[in-house]
Write an enzyme that holds these catalytic residues in place. Structure first.
Site, PDB file in Angstrom:
ATOM      1  N   HIS A 149       6.909  -2.041  -1.545  1.00  0.00           N
ATOM      2  CA  HIS A 149       5.775  -2.980  -1.548  1.00  0.00           C
ATOM      3  C   HIS A 149       4.462  -2.250  -1.791  1.00  0.00           C
ATOM      4  O   HIS A 149       4.399  -1.025  -1.811  1.00  0.00           O
ATOM      5  CB  HIS A 149       5.717  -3.729  -0.214  1.00  0.00           C
ATOM      6  CG  HIS A 149       5.487  -2.853   0.979  1.00  0.00           C
ATOM      7  ND1 HIS A 149       4.248  -2.382   1.344  1.00  0.00           N
ATOM      8  CD2 HIS A 149       6.356  -2.340   1.886  1.00  0.00           C
ATOM      9  CE1 HIS A 149       4.349  -1.631   2.428  1.00  0.00           C
ATOM     10  NE2 HIS A 149       5.629  -1.588   2.775  1.00  0.00           N
ATOM     11  N   CYS A 165       9.604   1.492   4.950  1.00  0.00           N
ATOM     12  CA  CYS A 165       9.426   1.014   3.578  1.00  0.00           C
ATOM     13  C   CYS A 165       8.854   2.095   2.675  1.00  0.00           C
ATOM     14  O   CYS A 165       8.346   3.107   3.124  1.00  0.00           O
ATOM     15  CB  CYS A 165       8.487  -0.185   3.570  1.00  0.00           C
ATOM     16  SG  CYS A 165       9.142  -1.600   4.470  1.00  0.00           S
TER      17      CYS A 165
END
Length: 189
Positions: A149, A165
């Site tokens: 992301h 992440c």
């Protein structure tokens, strides 16, 4: 000009050259090249997809947590790109192996995981927007709670700063998002 003034002029020029060289020479002799510290030198070294996958399929991504770089190859192998990333803040939060992109979202909302709330009780759901930790675009992996992301906090890129992440600058995740089809194979190393 007289011989005497010519001699004086030559002497002054010689003195100036000697004086100037005399001052500069010790500095030049003392000057040493500054030691060069290279960090993440492999971050932007080209890799081959063949080292990670048997075939390209729809496309392929390798997220290298050691060098903090994400490598992308298009399905035909013609498009290869490298992006700087943020990586998980600790080994405990780093998951390695093979996964794939299962869905994508522009303007993702964010809900902290139970372990995140346990570590920081002030965390709460965030709708899309400038304070959202997922930035402008998100690609969800087949592993629950693991994503590739964007981030609005550009200080995170190039550092261990996430809870698992892989983060990219918002303009770079937008570019990657546009060229990455759902089903893209991903390897995190």
């Amino acid at each position: 000009m007289t011989d005497r003034s010519m001699s004086r002029r030559k002497a002054l020029l010689a003195f100036g050259a000697t004086f100037g060289t005399g001052l500069a020479a010790p500095a030049l002799l003392r000057a040493e090249p500054a030691p060069m510290t290279r960090r993440n030198i492999s971050s932007f070294s080209q890799q081959s997809w063949r080292e990670h996958f048997d075939k390209l399929g729809k496309a392929a991504i390798v997220a290298d947590t050691a060098s903090r770089a994400l490598h992308f190859w298009s399905g035909d192998g013609e498009d290869y790109r490298i992006y700087p990333t943020s990586v998980p803040i600790s080994e405990d939060l780093t998951k390695r192996g093979y996964t794939k992109v299962v869905r994508k979202r522009v303007g993702p909302d964010w809900t902290p995981t139970a372990s995140m709330v346990e570590r920081n009780p002030d965390l709460h759901y965030m709708p899309p927007g400038p304070d959202n930790p997922l930035g402008t675009h998100a690609m969800y992996l087949s592993w629950p709670a693991y994503l590739i992301h964007g981030t609005h906090d550009t200080r995170k890129i190039g550092r261990p700063s996430s809870d698992g992440c892989i983060g990219l600058y918002n303009e770079m995740i937008a570019e990657l998002y546009a060229i990455t089809p759902v089903g893209t194979q991903v390897r995190i190393i």
